[in-house]
Write a protein that holds these residues in place. Structure first.
Motif, PDB file in Angstrom:
ATOM      1  N   UNK A 161       0.874  -1.176   0.000  1.00  0.00           N
ATOM      2  CA  UNK A 161       0.000   0.000   0.000  1.00  0.00           C
ATOM      3  C   UNK A 161       0.910   1.225   0.000  1.00  0.00           C
ATOM      4  N   UNK A 162       1.011   1.866  -1.141  1.00  0.00           N
ATOM      5  CA  UNK A 162       2.019   2.911  -1.327  1.00  0.00           C
ATOM      6  C   UNK A 162       1.777   4.149  -0.479  1.00  0.00           C
ATOM      7  N   UNK A 163       0.514   4.471  -0.201  1.00  0.00           N
ATOM      8  CA  UNK A 163       0.208   5.731   0.482  1.00  0.00           C
ATOM      9  C   UNK A 163      -0.247   5.515   1.925  1.00  0.00           C
ATOM     10  N   UNK A 164       0.215   4.455   2.555  1.00  0.00           N
ATOM     11  CA  UNK A 164      -0.040   4.231   3.983  1.00  0.00           C
ATOM     12  C   UNK A 164       1.322   4.027   4.643  1.00  0.00           C
ATOM     13  N   UNK A 165       1.663   4.924   5.604  1.00  0.00           N
ATOM     14  CA  UNK A 165       3.040   4.988   6.090  1.00  0.00           C
ATOM     15  C   UNK A 165       3.174   4.660   7.572  1.00  0.00           C
ATOM     16  N   UNK A 166       4.332   4.090   7.899  1.00  0.00           N
ATOM     17  CA  UNK A 166       4.827   4.022   9.273  1.00  0.00           C
ATOM     18  C   UNK A 166       5.994   5.000   9.356  1.00  0.00           C
ATOM     19  N   UNK A 167       5.893   5.949  10.264  1.00  0.00           N
ATOM     20  CA  UNK A 167       6.866   7.046  10.381  1.00  0.00           C
ATOM     21  C   UNK A 167       7.943   6.642  11.395  1.00  0.00           C
ATOM     22  N   UNK A 168       9.194   6.609  10.950  1.00  0.00           N
ATOM     23  CA  UNK A 168      10.325   6.299  11.819  1.00  0.00           C
ATOM     24  C   UNK A 168      11.265   7.491  11.767  1.00  0.00           C
ATOM     25  N   UNK A 184       6.572  -5.452   2.239  1.00  0.00           N
ATOM     26  CA  UNK A 184       5.816  -5.036   3.419  1.00  0.00           C
ATOM     27  C   UNK A 184       4.437  -4.556   2.997  1.00  0.00           C
ATOM     28  N   UNK A 185       3.489  -4.639   3.921  1.00  0.00           N
ATOM     29  CA  UNK A 185       2.136  -4.189   3.640  1.00  0.00           C
ATOM     30  C   UNK A 185       2.090  -2.667   3.542  1.00  0.00           C
ATOM     31  N   UNK A 186       2.702  -1.979   4.513  1.00  0.00           N
ATOM     32  CA  UNK A 186       2.719  -0.521   4.539  1.00  0.00           C
ATOM     33  C   UNK A 186       4.084  -0.004   4.121  1.00  0.00           C
ATOM     34  N   UNK A 187       4.128   1.268   3.760  1.00  0.00           N
ATOM     35  CA  UNK A 187       5.383   1.918   3.386  1.00  0.00           C
ATOM     36  C   UNK A 187       6.062   2.499   4.627  1.00  0.00           C
ATOM     37  N   UNK A 188       7.380   2.591   4.560  1.00  0.00           N
ATOM     38  CA  UNK A 188       8.179   3.198   5.637  1.00  0.00           C
ATOM     39  C   UNK A 188       8.632   4.576   5.200  1.00  0.00           C
ATOM     40  N   UNK A 189       8.437   5.584   6.048  1.00  0.00           N
ATOM     41  CA  UNK A 189       9.043   6.889   5.803  1.00  0.00           C
ATOM     42  C   UNK A 189      10.055   7.126   6.914  1.00  0.00           C
ATOM     43  N   UNK A 190      11.331   7.163   6.538  1.00  0.00           N
ATOM     44  CA  UNK A 190      12.434   7.402   7.466  1.00  0.00           C
ATOM     45  C   UNK A 190      12.782   8.879   7.394  1.00  0.00           C
ATOM     46  N   UNK A 191      12.794   9.556   8.553  1.00  0.00           N
ATOM     47  CA  UNK A 191      13.004  11.003   8.582  1.00  0.00           C
ATOM     48  C   UNK A 191      14.093  11.358   9.586  1.00  0.00           C
ATOM     49  N   UNK A 192      15.071  12.109   9.131  1.00  0.00           N
ATOM     50  CA  UNK A 192      16.081  12.690  10.004  1.00  0.00           C
ATOM     51  C   UNK A 192      15.824  14.182  10.113  1.00  0.00           C
ATOM     52  N   UNK A 193      15.368  14.617  11.285  1.00  0.00           N
ATOM     53  CA  UNK A 193      14.950  16.007  11.490  1.00  0.00           C
ATOM     54  C   UNK A 193      16.097  16.867  12.000  1.00  0.00           C
ATOM     55  N   UNK A 194      16.076  18.133  11.665  1.00  0.00           N
ATOM     56  CA  UNK A 194      17.100  19.058  12.130  1.00  0.00           C
ATOM     57  C   UNK A 194      16.480  20.131  13.017  1.00  0.00           C
ATOM     58  N   UNK A 195      17.325  21.005  13.548  1.00  0.00           N
ATOM     59  CA  UNK A 195      16.973  22.188  14.350  1.00  0.00           C
ATOM     60  C   UNK A 195      16.463  21.839  15.733  1.00  0.00           C
ATOM     61  N   UNK A 196      16.907  20.720  16.289  1.00  0.00           N
ATOM     62  CA  UNK A 196      16.427  20.320  17.607  1.00  0.00           C
ATOM     63  C   UNK A 196      16.897  21.282  18.696  1.00  0.00           C
ATOM     64  N   UNK A 197      18.190  21.598  18.727  1.00  0.00           N
ATOM     65  CA  UNK A 197      18.746  22.281  19.882  1.00  0.00           C
ATOM     66  C   UNK A 197      19.366  23.639  19.594  1.00  0.00           C
ATOM     67  N   UNK A 198      19.330  24.100  18.363  1.00  0.00           N
ATOM     68  CA  UNK A 198      19.901  25.409  18.102  1.00  0.00           C
ATOM     69  C   UNK A 198      18.800  26.446  18.188  1.00  0.00           C
ATOM     70  N   UNK A 199      18.965  27.384  19.079  1.00  0.00           N
ATOM     71  CA  UNK A 199      17.858  28.276  19.454  1.00  0.00           C
ATOM     72  C   UNK A 199      17.797  29.501  18.551  1.00  0.00           C
ATOM     73  N   UNK A 200      17.414  29.274  17.317  1.00  0.00           N
ATOM     74  CA  UNK A 200      17.305  30.362  16.366  1.00  0.00           C
ATOM     75  C   UNK A 200      15.971  30.259  15.627  1.00  0.00           C
ATOM     76  N   UNK A 201      15.549  31.358  15.004  1.00  0.00           N
ATOM     77  CA  UNK A 201      14.298  31.320  14.238  1.00  0.00           C
ATOM     78  C   UNK A 201      14.489  30.586  12.925  1.00  0.00           C
ATOM     79  N   UNK A 202      14.776  29.290  13.002  1.00  0.00           N
ATOM     80  CA  UNK A 202      15.035  28.500  11.807  1.00  0.00           C
ATOM     81  C   UNK A 202      13.714  28.137  11.121  1.00  0.00           C
ATOM     82  N   UNK A 203      13.554  28.467   9.852  1.00  0.00           N
ATOM     83  CA  UNK A 203      12.275  28.230   9.180  1.00  0.00           C
ATOM     84  C   UNK A 203      12.009  26.740   8.979  1.00  0.00           C
ATOM     85  N   UNK A 204      10.810  26.328   9.279  1.00  0.00           N
ATOM     86  CA  UNK A 204      10.360  24.966   8.971  1.00  0.00           C
ATOM     87  C   UNK A 204      11.204  23.893   9.632  1.00  0.00           C
ATOM     88  N   UNK A 205      11.678  24.157  10.854  1.00  0.00           N
ATOM     89  CA  UNK A 205      12.464  23.159  11.562  1.00  0.00           C
ATOM     90  C   UNK A 205      11.610  22.153  12.309  1.00  0.00           C
TER      91      UNK A 205
END
Length: 518
Positions: free
Chosen positions: A298-305, A341-362
């Motif tokens: 199922x291409x459009x059903x995701x497990x977010x990791x 697999x039945x569902x798709x996997x979306x693997x995401x590495x997010x940024x801007x966790x600890x830098x205290x600036x007005x970072x857009x879309x973090x």
């Protein structure tokens, strides 16, 4: 004896080689000239990695990752050193993550963000020709000129203080969340979602021109406050316009455990003058999110990791290494073994966790805004942040003495699930089967669960991840290992804990990818 000496040399070399990536000065002990760092850590752009990775971790063809595999991936991450948002170390590690994803046939994508990165060069506090040992300046504190600022010291609680300029002295505590007290308050900085950040309650236009925050802390868990990169999202400015950090005040955090503040208190009571100096720069830096999708039936059903890729020491946030290993395992199962697999996997590495600036879309809020079509079709988001020590929620544990490097007196595993029906996913996992203190919390996700609290109100207008209606599994640890360069090395982790936690998440993710009904 020779092996112990060799280990000591390795640790000392690690500390020496990685100190400058914090955007903080080199530690030179107490000196009348303060402390200075010879050169700034330059910021990094996209895909320019030229680092030689020492270990070619198992590609996991025909096998599941074992303790050695996860530890190998963790060591590769640690080799990059502290990954402050936008630093070259962070950029190099992101290159490595994308290269590893593509090595197993996953097409990675990235989204670049540019921001002004706060970097301090030198800081010092001098009272009557005596230099006070400053632990660290609060991140994003206002910078001074080279000569610093000189004003009388006054206690912030002194009712007799007039309207003349002064440097305020206040008291607080320090833990793995950062500084509490010390005239810090919290305000909403966002136009459309609720995001609270600590700011100084001192008005920018007031007569308080600087602040010395004397903190106490648990030295059993945290040997020193020197070299911290805190508060993670502080603005250190007046409460009226918290986004205007240039109109703020410099704030120093001083160790009240070692007697440094006795002289500060005495000087404040007598109104003695002090010179506070904090020089540095705001440097344009680039950072990015990275993600990849492994299609299922199922291409459009995701497990977010997903999890953050940046961290304030070499081992924080370390779940990214384990989740990268999982992504490679799942990709190999599809690409080289013909698994579907039945569902798709979306693997995401997010940024801007600890830098205290007005970072857009973090962070996850930014990812949700950019990819609402993906997030609207995520069934379960798995957002555990750290592995390698006992897992828990509110920081009320870790009161027992350590049994050895990375081992604690109580084995505690504590997670959070947005839906009680998710609890069944923990069956036959190491974290549940091996420890009697295993618990799963429900209800509103506390901040202790990191990114999970951004999914806490899924399906409602108050959910920061707009459009997300799925469930969430979260968990985070409150150890002392990650907050400081000296204590933030791999020796603070335990490979068995790391494996147990990572393998449990791998099993849960695999159940969900296979269409497990709960």
């Amino acid at each position: 004896r020779s092996s112990s000496l060799a280990l000591l040399v390795v640790v000392l070399l690690f500390i020496h080689e990685t100190r400058d990536v914090f955007g903080l000065p080199q530690r030179q002990g107490r000196s009348v000239n303060g402390r200075s760092r010879p050169s700034l850590q330059r910021s990094g752009g996209s895909r320019r990695c030229n680092r030689d990775v020492k270990r070619n971790c198992n590609l996991l063809v025909g096998k599941t990752p074992d303790e050695e595999d996860y530890w190998c991936e963790l060591e590769n991450m640690v080799d990059f050193g502290p990954r402050i948002t936008g630093s070259s170390n962070h950029s190099d590690y992101l290159d490595y993550v994308q290269d590893e994803l593509e090595r197993v046939g996953l097409q990675s994508e990235s989204y670049d963000m540019t921001f002004d990165r706060w970097i301090s060069d030198e800081f010092s506090l001098v009272i009557d020709d005596e230099t006070i040992d400053v632990g660290f300046p609060l991140v994003r504190s206002k910078l001074t000129e080279e000569e610093g600022i000189t004003h009388p010291l006054r206690m912030m609680t002194d009712p007799t203080v007039d309207e003349s300029p002064y440097i305020g002295v206040t008291k607080g505590t320090f833990n793995t969340n950062g500084v509490s007290g010390c005239n810090l308050s919290y305000v909403d900085l966002s136009d459309n979602v609720t995001v609270y950040r600590p700011v100084n309650i001192v008005e920018a236009e007031s007569n308080v021109k600087g602040m010395v925050c004397c903190v106490t802390y648990n030295q059993t868990l945290m040997p020193t406050i020197d070299g911290q990169y805190m508060n993670f999202d502080s603005t250190t400015v007046g409460k009226n316009e918290p986004h205007r950090y240039e109109d703020g005040i410099p704030v120093f955090v001083v160790d009240d455990n070692d007697g440094q503040c006795k002289g500060v208190y005495a000087a404040a009571e007598g109104g003695e003058e002090a010179t506070l100096k904090l020089t540095g720069t705001y440097e344009e830096a680039t950072t990015r999110d990275v993600f990849a999708i492994l299609p299922g039936r199922i291409k459009d059903k995701y497990i977010f990791l997903g999890v953050h890729t940046d961290g304030v020491s070499a081992v924080e946030e370390n779940a990214i290494a384990a989740k990268l290993m999982m992504a490679k395992y799942f990709a190999n199962a599809v690409e080289r073994q013909g698994k579907e697999f039945e569902y798709s996997l979306v693997f995401v590495g997010l940024t801007s966790h600890f830098d205290s600036f007005p970072l857009p879309d973090g962070e996850i809020m930014g990812f949700c805004r950019r990819y609402p079509g993906i997030m609207a079709n995520v069934t379960v988001a798995i957002n555990l942040e750290h592995f390698g020590v006992p897992q828990g929620g509110t920081g009320s544990y870790y009161t027992n003495s350590a049994l050895g490097p990375g081992r604690f007196g109580v084995d505690l595993y504590n997670y959070w699930a947005s839906n009680e029906a998710l609890d069944i996913l923990f069956d036959n996992t190491a974290v549940k089967d091996n420890f009697s203190n295993f618990t799963i919390e429900h209800g509103d996700a506390p901040p202790a669960y990191g990114e999970a609290d951004d999914f806490a109100f899924s399906g409602t207008e108050s959910c920061p991840c707009l459009g997300y209606t799925g469930d969430t599994i979260g968990g985070v640890i409150y150890p002392s290992f990650y907050t400081n360069l000296e204590t933030g090395h791999i020796g603070r982790l335990n490979s068995t804990y790391y494996y147990e936690q990572a393998d449990s998440v791998r099993k849960i993710t695999e159940k969900l990818l296979n269409g497990f009904e709960y």
